[in-house]
Write a protein that holds these residues in place. Structure first.
Motif, short mmCIF file in Angstrom:
data_model
loop_
_atom_site.label_atom_id
_atom_site.label_comp_id
_atom_site.label_asym_id
_atom_site.label_seq_id
_atom_site.Cartn_x
_atom_site.Cartn_y
_atom_site.Cartn_z
N UNK A 10 0.85 -1.19 0.00
CA UNK A 10 0.00 0.00 0.00
C UNK A 10 0.89 1.24 0.00
N UNK A 11 0.27 2.39 -0.21
CA UNK A 11 0.97 3.64 0.07
C UNK A 11 1.18 3.69 1.59
N UNK A 12 2.28 4.27 2.02
CA UNK A 12 2.55 4.35 3.46
C UNK A 12 1.40 5.04 4.18
N UNK A 18 -5.37 0.03 6.03
CA UNK A 18 -5.36 -1.30 5.41
C UNK A 18 -5.27 -2.39 6.47
N UNK A 19 -4.51 -2.16 7.53
CA UNK A 19 -4.46 -3.13 8.63
C UNK A 19 -5.86 -3.37 9.17
N UNK A 20 -6.59 -2.29 9.46
CA UNK A 20 -7.96 -2.43 9.97
C UNK A 20 -8.82 -3.21 8.98
N UNK A 81 -9.82 -3.96 -1.76
CA UNK A 81 -8.38 -4.16 -1.99
C UNK A 81 -7.86 -3.23 -3.08
N UNK A 82 -8.64 -3.02 -4.13
CA UNK A 82 -8.20 -2.11 -5.21
C UNK A 82 -7.99 -0.70 -4.71
N UNK A 83 -8.73 -0.29 -3.71
CA UNK A 83 -8.60 1.05 -3.15
C UNK A 83 -7.27 1.21 -2.41
#
Length: 103
Positions: A10-12, A18-20, A81-83
């Motif tokens: 992912x982007x930082x 994303x973890x959530x 996921x695409x987001x």
């Protein structure tokens, strides 16, 4: 026992969200599937990206297939996921777990 791995990036700036999201989707699904012996999420900062690795343990390939389907080597993705993902592996790796030299 079978170990399954997958990697995505992912982007930082999206890493915490994303973890959530992963815990609400994939990690929850792993743990609810019969035959799952554990699910771990690892992350590593890499400049402006964050790498994620999932490591799951399963009783057998049949247990993996119960989660991923007959094409169990294909990665499983979810609606958002695409987001989040800027790069991803579309296939997973599977390993036979050895314990004291025994499968």
């Amino acid at each position: 026992m079978i170990a399954r791995t997958w990697r995505g990036w992912t982007r930082a700036s999206d890493a915490d969200a994303y973890v959530d999201y992963l815990y609400e989707t994939g990690m929850d699904a792993y743990r609810r599937t019969p035959g799952n012996r554990g699910a771990y999420l690892m992350r590593r900062e890499d400049g402006d990206r964050t790498e994620f690795v999932t490591l799951t343990f399963w009783d057998s390939l049949d247990s993996v297939k119960a989660f991923a389907g007959q094409q169990y080597e294909n990665a499983v993705f979810y609606d958002l996921d695409d987001r989040y993902l800027v790069d991803r592996e579309t296939h997973t790796l599977h390993y036979q777990v050895m314990q004291d030299g025994q499968a």
